[in-house]
Design a protein around this motif. Structure first.
Motif, PDB file in Angstrom:
ATOM      1  N   LEU A 172       9.772  -0.095  -0.003  1.00 24.57           N
ATOM      2  CA  LEU A 172       9.947   1.288   0.453  1.00 24.57           C
ATOM      3  C   LEU A 172      10.203   1.340   1.952  1.00 24.57           C
ATOM      4  N   LYS A 173       9.465   0.547   2.709  1.00 27.48           N
ATOM      5  CA  LYS A 173       9.663   0.519   4.158  1.00 27.48           C
ATOM      6  C   LYS A 173      11.058   0.018   4.508  1.00 27.48           C
ATOM      7  N   LEU A 174      11.513  -1.013   3.805  1.00 25.96           N
ATOM      8  CA  LEU A 174      12.847  -1.544   4.058  1.00 25.96           C
ATOM      9  C   LEU A 174      13.919  -0.512   3.721  1.00 25.96           C
ATOM     10  N   TYR A 175      13.736   0.165   2.597  1.00 28.41           N
ATOM     11  CA  TYR A 175      14.692   1.194   2.185  1.00 28.41           C
ATOM     12  C   TYR A 175      14.763   2.315   3.230  1.00 28.41           C
ATOM     13  N   GLU A 176      13.605   2.756   3.664  1.00 26.04           N
ATOM     14  CA  GLU A 176      13.574   3.832   4.660  1.00 26.04           C
ATOM     15  C   GLU A 176      14.238   3.394   5.959  1.00 26.04           C
TER      16      GLU A 176
ATOM     17  N   ASP B 243       1.231  -9.512  -5.056  1.00 33.02           N
ATOM     18  CA  ASP B 243       0.800  -8.358  -5.834  1.00 33.02           C
ATOM     19  C   ASP B 243       1.855  -7.261  -5.727  1.00 33.02           C
ATOM     20  N   GLN B 244       2.377  -6.838  -6.889  1.00 29.10           N
ATOM     21  CA  GLN B 244       3.466  -5.877  -6.864  1.00 29.10           C
ATOM     22  C   GLN B 244       3.059  -4.549  -6.228  1.00 29.10           C
ATOM     23  N   ASN B 245       1.797  -4.189  -6.321  1.00 30.02           N
ATOM     24  CA  ASN B 245       1.347  -2.929  -5.730  1.00 30.02           C
ATOM     25  C   ASN B 245       1.491  -2.936  -4.214  1.00 30.02           C
ATOM     26  N   GLN B 246       1.358  -4.122  -3.612  1.00 32.51           N
ATOM     27  CA  GLN B 246       1.533  -4.243  -2.170  1.00 32.51           C
ATOM     28  C   GLN B 246       3.007  -4.426  -1.793  1.00 32.51           C
ATOM     29  N   ARG B 247       3.716  -5.234  -2.548  1.00 32.15           N
ATOM     30  CA  ARG B 247       5.115  -5.523  -2.229  1.00 32.15           C
ATOM     31  C   ARG B 247       6.025  -4.313  -2.413  1.00 32.15           C
ATOM     32  N   PHE B 248       5.681  -3.411  -3.339  1.00 25.21           N
ATOM     33  CA  PHE B 248       6.473  -2.200  -3.506  1.00 25.21           C
ATOM     34  C   PHE B 248       6.487  -1.393  -2.204  1.00 25.21           C
ATOM     35  N   LYS B 249       5.380  -1.392  -1.497  1.00 24.37           N
ATOM     36  CA  LYS B 249       5.327  -0.691  -0.218  1.00 24.37           C
ATOM     37  C   LYS B 249       6.304  -1.312   0.773  1.00 24.37           C
TER      38      LYS B 249
ATOM     39  N   THR C  73       7.573 -10.176  -6.929  1.00 31.12           N
ATOM     40  CA  THR C  73       6.181  -9.772  -7.134  1.00 31.12           C
ATOM     41  C   THR C  73       5.691 -10.178  -8.523  1.00 31.12           C
ATOM     42  N   VAL C  74       4.401 -10.063  -8.728  1.00 31.07           N
ATOM     43  CA  VAL C  74       3.792 -10.304 -10.035  1.00 31.07           C
ATOM     44  C   VAL C  74       2.770  -9.195 -10.286  1.00 31.07           C
ATOM     45  N   ASN C  75       2.647  -8.796 -11.533  1.00 31.76           N
ATOM     46  CA  ASN C  75       1.696  -7.759 -11.911  1.00 31.76           C
ATOM     47  C   ASN C  75       0.326  -8.403 -12.108  1.00 31.76           C
ATOM     48  N   THR C  76      -0.531  -8.275 -11.107  1.00 25.99           N
ATOM     49  CA  THR C  76      -1.843  -8.920 -11.159  1.00 25.99           C
ATOM     50  C   THR C  76      -2.832  -8.151 -12.025  1.00 25.99           C
ATOM     51  N   ASP C  77      -2.424  -6.992 -12.545  1.00 25.18           N
ATOM     52  CA  ASP C  77      -3.257  -6.306 -13.536  1.00 25.18           C
ATOM     53  C   ASP C  77      -3.110  -6.972 -14.902  1.00 25.18           C
ATOM     54  N   ILE C  78      -1.973  -7.650 -15.115  1.00 29.51           N
ATOM     55  CA  ILE C  78      -1.720  -8.355 -16.367  1.00 29.51           C
ATOM     56  C   ILE C  78      -1.995  -9.844 -16.217  1.00 29.51           C
ATOM     57  N   PHE C  79      -1.412 -10.434 -15.172  1.00 34.84           N
ATOM     58  CA  PHE C  79      -1.599 -11.870 -14.946  1.00 34.84           C
ATOM     59  C   PHE C  79      -2.798 -12.066 -14.026  1.00 34.84           C
TER      60      PHE C  79
END
Length: 282
Positions: A271-275, A262-268, A92-98
């Motif tokens: 989480l789904k994979l972990y669950e 976007d890391q905000n989307q990929r983090f989800k 992912t990339v932080n699109t709030d910074i980049f």
């Protein structure tokens, strides 16, 4: 277990494509890269390391592997770790910074009216294509400048006059300004898993040109950049000039592509994979 390179299934190295070595498939020995990261100056422990890793890692009974690229997934499947399930979860990339970040980089370096081909690396060496950028500097027209970020002082002293040398920066905003100022991000690297710099450039609205190596090409599509054969510097030069002339990649399209990382989307997704994995274990 998330793998970020090939170290887990080799006797020494993190990557082997540049060395043209395939001993990792059958058993490492007489390592041609023992002085490369992680370097060893005297002993060659590649055979023992390989055997130890194979024995220890294949004793595990409940393993789910994740990798950031299909390129690495394909190599895992050919290794002794191939007995375990492996899935691709892209970085992912932080699109709030980049993000597109206007600044004074061009003015500060006398680059008004110039075309900029940008390269960024934390460590510049032959594997990252430093020599190819020197070659490109002698080929590109007068109105082009190459900007390289991450060079040491000793490396900068050896660069041609049309290469703008920038030391490594710890400021994400400064880096975002440089990405935004560039006309094109160029990667001449010979070995990459899933290069973050590609995503950072796209997130700043700058298209990417890369050698066909590692997972770098997986980041791009026809709207955001181009790929040329690995080691073909002539093809790299021609594509740079063609992209500049035709302007096939818009800032909007690059930003749209970057939205997929976007890391905000990929983090989800993580989480789904972990669950799912935890649920399967129960």
């Amino acid at each position: 277990w998330t793998l970020h390179d090939c170290w887990a299934f080799t006797g020494h190295c993190a990557y082997f494509d540049f060395a043209g070595c395939e001993k990792w498939k059958t058993g490492c020995h007489d390592c041609p890269q023992k002085k490369e990261y992680p370097a060893t100056m005297l002993l060659d422990n590649s055979r023992r390391n390989y055997e130890d890793k194979k024995r220890l890692f294949t004793e595990l009974t409940d393993v789910q592997l994740y990798v950031p690229s299909q390129w690495l997934a394909d190599r895992v499947k050919q290794s002794f770790l191939g007995r375990y399930p492996v899935e691709v979860v892209y970085n992912t990339v932080n699109t709030d910074i980049f993000k597109p970040t206007p600044g004074t980089f061009r003015e500060n370096h006398g680059l008004e009216g110039k075309k900029i081909a940008l390269g960024v690396a934390s460590v510049w060496d032959r594997r990252k294509g430093l020599e190819d950028f020197v070659t490109l500097a002698g080929k590109l027209p007068e109105n082009w400048r190459i900007v390289l970020v991450g060079l040491t002082d000793s490396q900068a002293e050896k660069m041609p006059s049309n290469v703008i040398c920038i030391p490594r920066t710890n400021s994400p905003r400064e880096l975002a300004e440089i990405y935004t100022a560039a006309d094109l991000f160029v990667s001449a690297s010979r070995e990459e898993n899933y290069p973050t710099v590609h995503m950072e450039a796209l997130a700043c609205g700058t298209p990417v040109l890369t050698f066909r190596t590692g997972g770098g090409p997986e980041i791009l599509d026809e709207t955001s950049g181009a790929v040329v054969p690995c080691d073909d510097v002539d093809a790299l030069e021609k594509k740079i000039l063609r992209i500049c002339a035709d302007k096939p990649y818009s800032e909007a399209d690059c930003l749209k592509k970057a939205g997929e990382f976007d890391q905000n989307q990929r983090f989800k997704e993580y989480l789904k994979l972990y669950e799912r994995v935890v649920s399967a274990g129960n």
